[in-house]
Design a protein around this motif. Structure first.
Motif, PDB file in Angstrom:
ATOM      1  N   GLY A   1      13.031  13.131  15.160  1.00 19.85           N
ATOM      2  CA  GLY A   1      13.376  14.525  14.927  1.00 19.85           C
ATOM      3  C   GLY A   1      13.212  14.964  13.495  1.00 19.85           C
ATOM      4  O   GLY A   1      13.698  16.032  13.112  1.00 19.85           O
ATOM      5  N   VAL A   2      12.514  14.163  12.677  1.00 21.64           N
ATOM      6  CA  VAL A   2      12.205  14.547  11.306  1.00 21.64           C
ATOM      7  C   VAL A   2      10.699  14.777  11.225  1.00 21.64           C
ATOM      8  O   VAL A   2       9.912  13.905  11.611  1.00 21.64           O
ATOM      9  N   ALA A   3      10.286  15.944  10.748  1.00 17.63           N
ATOM     10  CA  ALA A   3       8.858  16.237  10.636  1.00 17.63           C
ATOM     11  C   ALA A   3       8.206  15.205   9.736  1.00 17.63           C
ATOM     12  O   ALA A   3       8.635  15.008   8.597  1.00 17.63           O
ATOM     13  N   PRO A   4       7.171  14.520  10.203  1.00 14.65           N
ATOM     14  CA  PRO A   4       6.620  13.406   9.439  1.00 14.65           C
ATOM     15  C   PRO A   4       5.727  13.841   8.286  1.00 14.65           C
ATOM     16  O   PRO A   4       5.125  14.915   8.306  1.00 14.65           O
ATOM     17  N   LEU A   5       5.668  12.987   7.271  1.00 20.00           N
ATOM     18  CA  LEU A   5       4.647  13.083   6.231  1.00 20.00           C
ATOM     19  C   LEU A   5       3.664  11.931   6.425  1.00 20.00           C
ATOM     20  O   LEU A   5       2.481  12.129   6.615  1.00 20.00           O
ATOM     21  N   ALA A   6       4.183  10.696   6.400  1.00 21.75           N
ATOM     22  CA  ALA A   6       3.364   9.504   6.664  1.00 21.75           C
ATOM     23  C   ALA A   6       4.228   8.545   7.473  1.00 21.75           C
ATOM     24  O   ALA A   6       5.185   7.982   6.950  1.00 21.75           O
ATOM     25  N   TRP A   7       3.879   8.367   8.726  1.00 24.33           N
ATOM     26  CA  TRP A   7       4.753   7.669   9.664  1.00 24.33           C
ATOM     27  C   TRP A   7       5.212   6.298   9.174  1.00 24.33           C
ATOM     28  O   TRP A   7       6.372   5.935   9.319  1.00 24.33           O
ATOM     29  N   SER A   8       4.313   5.532   8.582  1.00 29.23           N
ATOM     30  CA  SER A   8       4.662   4.158   8.214  1.00 29.23           C
ATOM     31  C   SER A   8       5.416   4.050   6.900  1.00 29.23           C
ATOM     32  O   SER A   8       5.809   2.961   6.493  1.00 29.23           O
ATOM     33  N   LEU A   9       5.640   5.203   6.256  1.00 28.86           N
ATOM     34  CA  LEU A   9       6.360   5.210   4.974  1.00 28.86           C
ATOM     35  C   LEU A   9       7.604   6.092   4.980  1.00 28.86           C
ATOM     36  O   LEU A   9       8.411   6.010   4.052  1.00 28.86           O
ATOM     37  N   ASP A  10       7.761   6.941   5.983  1.00 32.44           N
ATOM     38  CA  ASP A  10       8.867   7.914   5.988  1.00 32.44           C
ATOM     39  C   ASP A  10      10.224   7.233   6.136  1.00 32.44           C
ATOM     40  O   ASP A  10      10.429   6.403   7.018  1.00 32.44           O
ATOM     41  N   HIS A  11      11.148   7.606   5.263  1.00 34.06           N
ATOM     42  CA  HIS A  11      12.534   7.141   5.325  1.00 34.06           C
ATOM     43  C   HIS A  11      13.462   8.346   5.313  1.00 34.06           C
ATOM     44  O   HIS A  11      13.248   9.292   4.545  1.00 34.06           O
TER      45      HIS A  11
ATOM     46  N   GLU B   1       0.145   2.478  -6.752  1.00 32.03           N
ATOM     47  CA  GLU B   1      -0.399   3.835  -6.790  1.00 32.03           C
ATOM     48  C   GLU B   1      -1.543   3.980  -5.790  1.00 32.03           C
ATOM     49  O   GLU B   1      -1.601   4.953  -5.025  1.00 32.03           O
ATOM     50  N   PHE B   2      -2.472   3.017  -5.771  1.00 28.09           N
ATOM     51  CA  PHE B   2      -3.590   3.069  -4.825  1.00 28.09           C
ATOM     52  C   PHE B   2      -3.090   3.042  -3.388  1.00 28.09           C
ATOM     53  O   PHE B   2      -3.450   3.898  -2.577  1.00 28.09           O
ATOM     54  N   ALA B   3      -2.255   2.075  -3.075  1.00 24.64           N
ATOM     55  CA  ALA B   3      -1.775   1.936  -1.697  1.00 24.64           C
ATOM     56  C   ALA B   3      -0.948   3.143  -1.272  1.00 24.64           C
ATOM     57  O   ALA B   3      -1.103   3.656  -0.155  1.00 24.64           O
ATOM     58  N   GLY B   4      -0.087   3.610  -2.147  1.00 26.41           N
ATOM     59  CA  GLY B   4       0.762   4.747  -1.814  1.00 26.41           C
ATOM     60  C   GLY B   4      -0.035   6.013  -1.572  1.00 26.41           C
ATOM     61  O   GLY B   4       0.214   6.758  -0.612  1.00 26.41           O
ATOM     62  N   HIS B   5      -1.024   6.266  -2.428  1.00 24.09           N
ATOM     63  CA  HIS B   5      -1.838   7.478  -2.274  1.00 24.09           C
ATOM     64  C   HIS B   5      -2.666   7.417  -0.997  1.00 24.09           C
ATOM     65  O   HIS B   5      -2.688   8.385  -0.210  1.00 24.09           O
ATOM     66  N   VAL B   6      -3.342   6.309  -0.777  1.00 27.87           N
ATOM     67  CA  VAL B   6      -4.248   6.213   0.377  1.00 27.87           C
ATOM     68  C   VAL B   6      -3.483   6.277   1.692  1.00 27.87           C
ATOM     69  O   VAL B   6      -3.862   7.012   2.616  1.00 27.87           O
ATOM     70  N   ILE B   7      -2.379   5.537   1.792  1.00 27.62           N
ATOM     71  CA  ILE B   7      -1.629   5.517   3.050  1.00 27.62           C
ATOM     72  C   ILE B   7      -0.973   6.870   3.319  1.00 27.62           C
ATOM     73  O   ILE B   7      -1.033   7.394   4.436  1.00 27.62           O
ATOM     74  N   THR B   8      -0.368   7.455   2.281  1.00 28.87           N
ATOM     75  CA  THR B   8       0.305   8.745   2.473  1.00 28.87           C
ATOM     76  C   THR B   8      -0.684   9.833   2.867  1.00 28.87           C
ATOM     77  O   THR B   8      -0.482  10.544   3.866  1.00 28.87           O
ATOM     78  N   THR B   9      -1.756   9.977   2.111  1.00 28.17           N
ATOM     79  CA  THR B   9      -2.704  11.056   2.415  1.00 28.17           C
ATOM     80  C   THR B   9      -3.454  10.787   3.712  1.00 28.17           C
ATOM     81  O   THR B   9      -3.751  11.718   4.473  1.00 28.17           O
ATOM     82  N   GLY B  10      -3.769   9.520   3.978  1.00 27.48           N
ATOM     83  CA  GLY B  10      -4.466   9.189   5.225  1.00 27.48           C
ATOM     84  C   GLY B  10      -3.640   9.530   6.442  1.00 27.48           C
ATOM     85  O   GLY B  10      -4.136  10.144   7.405  1.00 27.48           O
ATOM     86  N   GLU B  11      -2.360   9.152   6.428  1.00 25.93           N
ATOM     87  CA  GLU B  11      -1.503   9.426   7.581  1.00 25.93           C
ATOM     88  C   GLU B  11      -1.132  10.903   7.659  1.00 25.93           C
ATOM     89  O   GLU B  11      -1.053  11.484   8.748  1.00 25.93           O
ATOM     90  N   ALA B  12      -0.906  11.528   6.499  1.00 27.49           N
ATOM     91  CA  ALA B  12      -0.577  12.961   6.496  1.00 27.49           C
ATOM     92  C   ALA B  12      -1.740  13.786   7.039  1.00 27.49           C
ATOM     93  O   ALA B  12      -1.539  14.721   7.835  1.00 27.49           O
ATOM     94  N   SER B  13      -2.964  13.462   6.631  1.00 32.32           N
ATOM     95  CA  SER B  13      -4.113  14.234   7.107  1.00 32.32           C
ATOM     96  C   SER B  13      -4.340  14.028   8.603  1.00 32.32           C
ATOM     97  O   SER B  13      -4.881  14.906   9.280  1.00 32.32           O
ATOM     98  N   THR B  14      -3.901  12.886   9.123  1.00 33.41           N
ATOM     99  CA  THR B  14      -4.003  12.641  10.563  1.00 33.41           C
ATOM    100  C   THR B  14      -3.034  13.535  11.323  1.00 33.41           C
ATOM    101  O   THR B  14      -3.397  14.193  12.304  1.00 33.41           O
ATOM    102  N   PHE B  15      -1.783  13.588  10.851  1.00 27.65           N
ATOM    103  CA  PHE B  15      -0.794  14.445  11.509  1.00 27.65           C
ATOM    104  C   PHE B  15      -1.192  15.917  11.419  1.00 27.65           C
ATOM    105  O   PHE B  15      -1.029  16.686  12.367  1.00 27.65           O
ATOM    106  N   HIS B  16      -1.738  16.311  10.283  1.00 24.84           N
ATOM    107  CA  HIS B  16      -2.055  17.723  10.037  1.00 24.84           C
ATOM    108  C   HIS B  16      -3.493  18.081  10.400  1.00 24.84           C
ATOM    109  O   HIS B  16      -3.928  19.194  10.089  1.00 24.84           O
ATOM    110  N   TYR B  17      -4.213  17.192  11.052  1.00 19.70           N
ATOM    111  CA  TYR B  17      -5.656  17.359  11.236  1.00 19.70           C
ATOM    112  C   TYR B  17      -6.027  18.713  11.846  1.00 19.70           C
ATOM    113  O   TYR B  17      -6.883  19.433  11.319  1.00 19.70           O
TER     114      TYR B  17
END
Length: 458
Positions: A203-213, A306-322
């Motif tokens: 019930g929380v709008a996701p940003l990046a599923w594998s990182l959201d807390h 920084e690399f891992a955080g940026h790639v995973i966050t933007t990759g998963e966010a762009s998937t949700f918001h595609y």
């Protein structure tokens, strides 16, 4: 006379039991405060005074009959606007969801309400959680109550501001690459990013599923413990939820930190603004005075964050918001649009390599924590900046500077507690983060409570 809106949940719970104050009085006091102060700081997107006062009266009637459900009974709570609330607008700080009214409520909000908490409304945030400044062109920017010309941090900026300005007793936040801890640091409050999966994100709008807390924010460590006690627990409807024993987080809070072994990764001592470096050096001395054993350690894998955080966050966010990025691109704030679009140009090898880097970082964290109890560093390496006209570039730059410090705990799924560290030369708060092993929330709260006794903000 102490104003009711300034009291912590721990203090209010005691006053309720002794019948010195009532939930209705406290709730009215906070809404009066919102009416006076929120026009200056813009912490709320939506308030629900009628429903809140109705709940306060219900809770007060229970108390008069001697019915006490939990220490959170009658405590006013502000909810970040990416938590679904049935029948109440939930925008996630966006234009796209500006009229969205869900028919369900987030699991963690349900738990807080079942414990007797009184929800006050929905708090402003950086759009879809995609930034650290809380500059929001659709719902208005949220201003730091210490100085309204300065940012409050984000994306849970409204949550931190509401606490610092007395517009809520407790608040909820979310943290994907620092969104609880950054505003907690910049507004001088306490914010806990729990172990991944300990608190349900259902019930929380996701940003990046594998990182959201999802997690609690408060004006004291004791209050965080009370909130976490209710929010934590397995949720079969959340695929990321973990089955783990839930201890009494309020137990041993005052045990102190004598003999606690604290590791200071050298990575967290590099690239600091001058004021942050001074405050952190002084904090390490205070930790030793409190009885902790402090030593520098090396975790070279932190450079991958920084690399891992940026790639995973933007990759998963762009998937949700595609779909929305195709059909409603201009309805995103420019900074968030750029951030999410960058995820569209990633390729599978980059995403897989980011996840591999994440695994290496987690392994390194596990190894480091074998020799110490807690890791410590500044929450973010920068002092709180003033708002800039070029707000798009500002958010992208601040995210780039801060992510190496905040992303490691989200990438590894380990708990991290941001506590006030002191005031910088502009008399604005700065924060220090305590990072523990998985499910070490109880120890972090114990150490945080000992640190709180130093009255870091004076």
């Amino acid at each position: 006379m102490t104003e009711l809106y300034t009291l912590t949940a721990t203090e209010l719970a005691s006053l309720y039991r002794s019948k010195q104050v009532s939930p209705v009085e406290v709730t009215k006091s906070i809404f009066q405060r919102i009416g006076i102060a929120d026009q200056r700081v813009n912490a709320y997107i939506t308030t629900t005074p009628d429903a809140a006062l109705k709940k306060a009266q219900f809770v007060e009637d229970d108390m008069m009959r001697g019915i006490y459900k939990s220490p959170l009974q009658g405590i006013p709570i502000g909810i970040k606007d990416n938590y679904y609330t049935a029948g109440v607008r939930t925008t996630a700080g966006s234009k796209i969801l500006s009229d969205f009214i869900p028919d369900t409520t987030a699991t963690s909000v349900k738990k807080l309400e079942c414990a007797g908490g009184i929800t006050l409304g929905k708090l402003n945030m950086h759009e879809f959680g995609g930034g650290l400044t809380n500059t929001n062109p659709f719902h208005g920017r949220t201003n730091n109550p210490w100085n309204t010309k300065y940012i409050p941090g984000g994306s849970s900026g409204g949550s931190a501001v509401a606490l610092a300005a007395g517009l809520a007793t407790l608040t909820t936040g979310t943290d994907t690459f620092g969104s609880i801890r950054t505003p907690a640091a910049m507004c001088g409050v306490y914010g806990l990013k729990p172990t991944y999966g300990l608190v349900s994100s259902k019930g929380v709008a996701p940003l990046a599923w594998s990182l959201d807390h999802a997690g609690p924010m408060a004006r004291s460590v004791s209050d965080l413990a009370l909130m976490l006690q209710e929010m934590a627990g397995y949720d079969p409807e959340d695929p990321a939820s973990i089955k783990a024993p839930i201890p009494d987080y309020t137990e041993n809070l005052t045990k102190g930190m004598k003999g606690v072994k604290i590791g200071v990764p050298r990575f967290f001592m590099e690239g600091l603004d001058h004021d942050i470096e001074l405050l952190f050096t002084n904090a390490l001395k205070k930790l030793e005075e409190l009885g902790a054993e402090v030593k520098e350690i090396t975790i070279s894998e932190l450079s991958m964050a920084e690399f891992a955080g940026h790639v995973i966050t933007t990759g998963e966010a762009s998937t949700f918001h595609y779909e929305w990025l195709q059909s409603r691109l201009q309805d995103y704030a420019e900074d968030v649009r750029i951030y999410f679009q960058s995820g569209l140009v990633l390729n599978t090898p980059q995403y897989v390599r980011a996840q591999q880097a994440r695994r290496k970082l987690t392994t390194a964290f596990k190894k480091a924590i074998e020799d110490v109890d807690v890791l410590v560093g500044p929450t973010v390496p920068i002092t709180t900046p003033p708002f800039q006209e070029n707000w798009v570039e500002q958010n992208l730059e601040i995210t780039k500077r801060c992510m190496p410090f905040t992303a490691p705990a989200t990438l590894t799924g380990t708990p991290s507690l941001s506590v006030p560290m002191g005031l910088d030369s502009n008399r604005l708060p700065a924060g220090m983060q305590l990072i523990g092993n998985h499910l070490a929330e109880k120890l972090l709260l114990q150490v945080g409570k000992a640190w709180e006794s130093t009255n870091p903000l004076g």
